[in-house]
Design a protein around this motif. Structure first.
Motif, PDB file in Angstrom:
ATOM      1  N   ARG A 193      -6.688   2.926  11.155  1.00 47.52           N
ATOM      2  CA  ARG A 193      -5.736   3.609  10.265  1.00 47.52           C
ATOM      3  C   ARG A 193      -4.344   3.685  10.879  1.00 47.52           C
ATOM      4  O   ARG A 193      -3.334   3.523  10.186  1.00 47.52           O
ATOM      5  N   ASP A 194      -4.290   3.901  12.178  1.00 45.04           N
ATOM      6  CA  ASP A 194      -2.996   4.001  12.844  1.00 45.04           C
ATOM      7  C   ASP A 194      -2.308   2.649  12.946  1.00 45.04           C
ATOM      8  O   ASP A 194      -1.101   2.535  12.695  1.00 45.04           O
ATOM      9  N   ALA A 195      -3.049   1.606  13.313  1.00 47.62           N
ATOM     10  CA  ALA A 195      -2.447   0.307  13.609  1.00 47.62           C
ATOM     11  C   ALA A 195      -2.312  -0.603  12.405  1.00 47.62           C
ATOM     12  O   ALA A 195      -1.425  -1.465  12.375  1.00 47.62           O
ATOM     13  N   ILE A 196      -3.172  -0.440  11.387  1.00 48.97           N
ATOM     14  CA  ILE A 196      -3.179  -1.382  10.261  1.00 48.97           C
ATOM     15  C   ILE A 196      -2.988  -0.695   8.916  1.00 48.97           C
ATOM     16  O   ILE A 196      -2.159  -1.130   8.104  1.00 48.97           O
ATOM     17  N   VAL A 197      -3.741   0.354   8.661  1.00 49.32           N
ATOM     18  CA  VAL A 197      -3.656   1.003   7.339  1.00 49.32           C
ATOM     19  C   VAL A 197      -2.278   1.626   7.128  1.00 49.32           C
ATOM     20  O   VAL A 197      -1.719   1.564   6.029  1.00 49.32           O
ATOM     21  N   GLN A 198      -1.713   2.221   8.177  1.00 46.23           N
ATOM     22  CA  GLN A 198      -0.388   2.835   8.028  1.00 46.23           C
ATOM     23  C   GLN A 198       0.680   1.817   7.609  1.00 46.23           C
ATOM     24  O   GLN A 198       1.457   2.091   6.673  1.00 46.23           O
ATOM     25  N   PRO A 199       0.769   0.640   8.242  1.00 41.90           N
ATOM     26  CA  PRO A 199       1.740  -0.360   7.771  1.00 41.90           C
ATOM     27  C   PRO A 199       1.492  -0.811   6.330  1.00 41.90           C
ATOM     28  O   PRO A 199       2.451  -1.082   5.590  1.00 41.90           O
ATOM     29  N   ILE A 200       0.229  -0.877   5.927  1.00 42.98           N
ATOM     30  CA  ILE A 200      -0.062  -1.244   4.535  1.00 42.98           C
ATOM     31  C   ILE A 200       0.479  -0.170   3.596  1.00 42.98           C
ATOM     32  O   ILE A 200       1.100  -0.469   2.569  1.00 42.98           O
ATOM     33  N   GLY A 201       0.252   1.089   3.936  1.00 43.95           N
ATOM     34  CA  GLY A 201       0.758   2.177   3.106  1.00 43.95           C
ATOM     35  C   GLY A 201       2.269   2.178   3.010  1.00 43.95           C
ATOM     36  O   GLY A 201       2.841   2.431   1.939  1.00 43.95           O
ATOM     37  N   GLU A 202       2.945   1.889   4.122  1.00 43.70           N
ATOM     38  CA  GLU A 202       4.408   1.818   4.110  1.00 43.70           C
ATOM     39  C   GLU A 202       4.887   0.692   3.205  1.00 43.70           C
ATOM     40  O   GLU A 202       5.859   0.848   2.453  1.00 43.70           O
ATOM     41  N   ALA A 203       4.208  -0.447   3.267  1.00 44.83           N
ATOM     42  CA  ALA A 203       4.584  -1.578   2.415  1.00 44.83           C
ATOM     43  C   ALA A 203       4.368  -1.245   0.940  1.00 44.83           C
ATOM     44  O   ALA A 203       5.196  -1.595   0.086  1.00 44.83           O
ATOM     45  N   GLU A 204       3.271  -0.565   0.632  1.00 44.79           N
ATOM     46  CA  GLU A 204       3.000  -0.186  -0.763  1.00 44.79           C
ATOM     47  C   GLU A 204       4.137   0.672  -1.311  1.00 44.79           C
ATOM     48  O   GLU A 204       4.593   0.465  -2.452  1.00 44.79           O
ATOM     49  N   MET A 205       4.589   1.635  -0.537  1.00 47.49           N
ATOM     50  CA  MET A 205       5.665   2.517  -0.995  1.00 47.49           C
ATOM     51  C   MET A 205       6.994   1.770  -1.119  1.00 47.49           C
ATOM     52  O   MET A 205       7.731   1.946  -2.092  1.00 47.49           O
ATOM     53  N   ASP A 206       7.293   0.928  -0.136  1.00 48.26           N
ATOM     54  CA  ASP A 206       8.559   0.190  -0.160  1.00 48.26           C
ATOM     55  C   ASP A 206       8.639  -0.750  -1.348  1.00 48.26           C
ATOM     56  O   ASP A 206       9.641  -0.805  -2.064  1.00 48.26           O
ATOM     57  N   PHE A 207       7.581  -1.522  -1.575  1.00 47.67           N
ATOM     58  CA  PHE A 207       7.627  -2.524  -2.634  1.00 47.67           C
ATOM     59  C   PHE A 207       7.625  -1.905  -4.024  1.00 47.67           C
ATOM     60  O   PHE A 207       8.130  -2.482  -4.976  1.00 47.67           O
ATOM     61  N   ALA A 208       7.040  -0.701  -4.137  1.00 51.95           N
ATOM     62  CA  ALA A 208       7.043  -0.020  -5.433  1.00 51.95           C
ATOM     63  C   ALA A 208       8.456   0.368  -5.846  1.00 51.95           C
ATOM     64  O   ALA A 208       8.741   0.546  -7.039  1.00 51.95           O
ATOM     65  N   ALA A 209       9.362   0.480  -4.859  1.00 46.76           N
ATOM     66  CA  ALA A 209      10.730   0.924  -5.147  1.00 46.76           C
ATOM     67  C   ALA A 209      11.729  -0.223  -5.218  1.00 46.76           C
ATOM     68  O   ALA A 209      12.918   0.003  -5.420  1.00 46.76           O
ATOM     69  N   ILE A 210      11.267  -1.473  -5.083  1.00 49.58           N
ATOM     70  CA  ILE A 210      12.169  -2.627  -5.035  1.00 49.58           C
ATOM     71  C   ILE A 210      12.123  -3.389  -6.347  1.00 49.58           C
ATOM     72  O   ILE A 210      11.057  -3.597  -6.931  1.00 49.58           O
ATOM     73  N   ASP A 211      13.289  -3.839  -6.810  1.00 47.61           N
ATOM     74  CA  ASP A 211      13.362  -4.610  -8.051  1.00 47.61           C
ATOM     75  C   ASP A 211      13.951  -5.994  -7.784  1.00 47.61           C
ATOM     76  O   ASP A 211      14.715  -6.513  -8.573  1.00 47.61           O
ATOM     77  N   GLY A 212      13.631  -6.580  -6.644  1.00 43.60           N
ATOM     78  CA  GLY A 212      14.137  -7.902  -6.322  1.00 43.60           C
ATOM     79  C   GLY A 212      13.258  -8.997  -6.879  1.00 43.60           C
ATOM     80  O   GLY A 212      12.276  -8.754  -7.587  1.00 43.60           O
ATOM     81  N   HIS A 213      13.605 -10.247  -6.560  1.00 43.85           N
ATOM     82  CA  HIS A 213      12.840 -11.398  -7.004  1.00 43.85           C
ATOM     83  C   HIS A 213      11.475 -11.384  -6.323  1.00 43.85           C
ATOM     84  O   HIS A 213      11.353 -11.045  -5.149  1.00 43.85           O
ATOM     85  N   SER A 214      10.455 -11.766  -7.045  1.00 43.56           N
ATOM     86  CA  SER A 214       9.095 -11.743  -6.498  1.00 43.56           C
ATOM     87  C   SER A 214       8.929 -12.693  -5.324  1.00 43.56           C
ATOM     88  O   SER A 214       8.101 -12.451  -4.429  1.00 43.56           O
ATOM     89  N   ALA A 215       9.689 -13.777  -5.292  1.00 41.40           N
ATOM     90  CA  ALA A 215       9.635 -14.683  -4.143  1.00 41.40           C
ATOM     91  C   ALA A 215      10.115 -13.974  -2.885  1.00 41.40           C
ATOM     92  O   ALA A 215       9.544 -14.139  -1.802  1.00 41.40           O
ATOM     93  N   ASP A 216      11.164 -13.168  -3.013  1.00 43.40           N
ATOM     94  CA  ASP A 216      11.658 -12.396  -1.875  1.00 43.40           C
ATOM     95  C   ASP A 216      10.608 -11.393  -1.408  1.00 43.40           C
ATOM     96  O   ASP A 216      10.408 -11.189  -0.205  1.00 43.40           O
ATOM     97  N   LEU A 217       9.952 -10.749  -2.373  1.00 44.30           N
ATOM     98  CA  LEU A 217       8.944  -9.754  -2.017  1.00 44.30           C
ATOM     99  C   LEU A 217       7.779 -10.395  -1.278  1.00 44.30           C
ATOM    100  O   LEU A 217       7.291  -9.849  -0.281  1.00 44.30           O
ATOM    101  N   LEU A 218       7.323 -11.541  -1.755  1.00 46.25           N
ATOM    102  CA  LEU A 218       6.193 -12.195  -1.118  1.00 46.25           C
ATOM    103  C   LEU A 218       6.555 -12.648   0.294  1.00 46.25           C
ATOM    104  O   LEU A 218       5.779 -12.457   1.245  1.00 46.25           O
ATOM    105  N   ARG A 219       7.754 -13.223   0.444  1.00 47.52           N
ATOM    106  CA  ARG A 219       8.191 -13.643   1.772  1.00 47.52           C
ATOM    107  C   ARG A 219       8.268 -12.438   2.725  1.00 47.52           C
ATOM    108  O   ARG A 219       7.800 -12.484   3.851  1.00 47.52           O
ATOM    109  N   THR A 220       8.858 -11.366   2.245  1.00 46.62           N
ATOM    110  CA  THR A 220       9.020 -10.180   3.077  1.00 46.62           C
ATOM    111  C   THR A 220       7.678  -9.574   3.447  1.00 46.62           C
ATOM    112  O   THR A 220       7.468  -9.154   4.597  1.00 46.62           O
ATOM    113  N   LEU A 221       6.748  -9.530   2.492  1.00 48.43           N
ATOM    114  CA  LEU A 221       5.424  -8.969   2.766  1.00 48.43           C
ATOM    115  C   LEU A 221       4.721  -9.745   3.873  1.00 48.43           C
ATOM    116  O   LEU A 221       4.184  -9.154   4.810  1.00 48.43           O
TER     117      LEU A 221
END
Length: 232
Positions: free
Chosen positions: A70-98
């Motif tokens: 949870r500390d090493a892997i689940v936490q980064p996943i949770g952070e990504a979920e919150m960040d991407f929910a707030a972004i309205d960029g191109h999906s190609a950018d999102l996939l690359r960034t993820l």
């Protein structure tokens, strides 16, 4: 002048640091020895605390392992979920960034060894595999599938089935993580993970390009710079 705290055991001097030190020590030992061979007394010794102190925070080895994941892997996943929910960029950018963010936060760290551990020992510890499936695999896969679904709905990707394409995208990243943990699998070849990811992502985005998309950006963009979202 003598400092009275210097004579105190480490676990008395650094009470607030105990859980994180235990998690760091446990991650090192789980990755290097495997789950079955890791003993709680060795984790405690590596962290500089007594075994009794470890039990104040974690009831048993299974709970300690879950806390490490949870500390090493689940936490980064949770952070990504919150960040991407707030972004309205191109999906190609999102996939690359993820994908780049996953490598920065997990793949390039000791946490990538957890993937190798689960592949090797999952059959012997089904309860841990169920936990890992629910909290890591399912959520990580859902992030990728959601970006694919989003891209198709917005006309930014060609019409692909996210459930079919998602494992196609995950497999090369998992292989890179295994290579990083077992260099001998590369038959002596040196793999630059960022060059690998850049080539993989460029190929992927070209394959997802809708027929109506013009040549060029965003599918042929260079890799995200070091100051990009994936380093948050």
């Amino acid at each position: 002048m003598h400092n009275p705290t210097e004579s105190k055991p480490r676990w008395e001097r650094r009470k607030d640091a105990r859980p994180q030190e235990l998690l760091a020590a446990a991650l090192d030992l789980f990755v290097s020895r495997g789950y079955a061979a890791t003993r709680l007394e060795d984790v405690a010794r590596s962290a500089g605390v007594s075994k009794g102190t470890l039990y104040l925070y974690f009831a048993n080895k299974e709970e300690l392992f879950k806390a490490v994941v949870r500390d090493a892997i689940v936490q980064p996943i949770g952070e990504a979920e919150m960040d991407f929910a707030a972004i309205d960029g191109h999906s190609a950018d999102l996939l690359r960034t993820l994908l780049m963010r996953w490598w920065d936060k997990v793949g390039a760290t000791k946490a990538s060894g957890i993937t190798k551990l689960m592949i090797a020992e999952a059959a012997n510890f089904p309860e841990l595999m169920q936990f890992y499936n629910e909290e890591v695999i399912a959520r990580g896969n859902a992030l990728i599938a959601n970006i694919l679904t989003r891209g198709v709905a917005r006309g930014e990707f060609r019409a692909v089935d996210p459930d079919v394409m998602m494992p196609v995208l995950v497999a090369p990243v998992l292989m890179l993580m295994l290579w990083s943990q077992s260099p001998q699998l590369c038959a002596g070849a040196t793999i630059d993970p960022y060059a690998y990811l850049a080539a993989y992502i460029d190929t992927t985005l070209r394959g997802l390009r809708p027929a109506s998309a013009p040549e060029g950006a965003p599918y042929c963009m260079p890799a995200a710079p070091a100051t990009g979202l994936h380093n948050k």
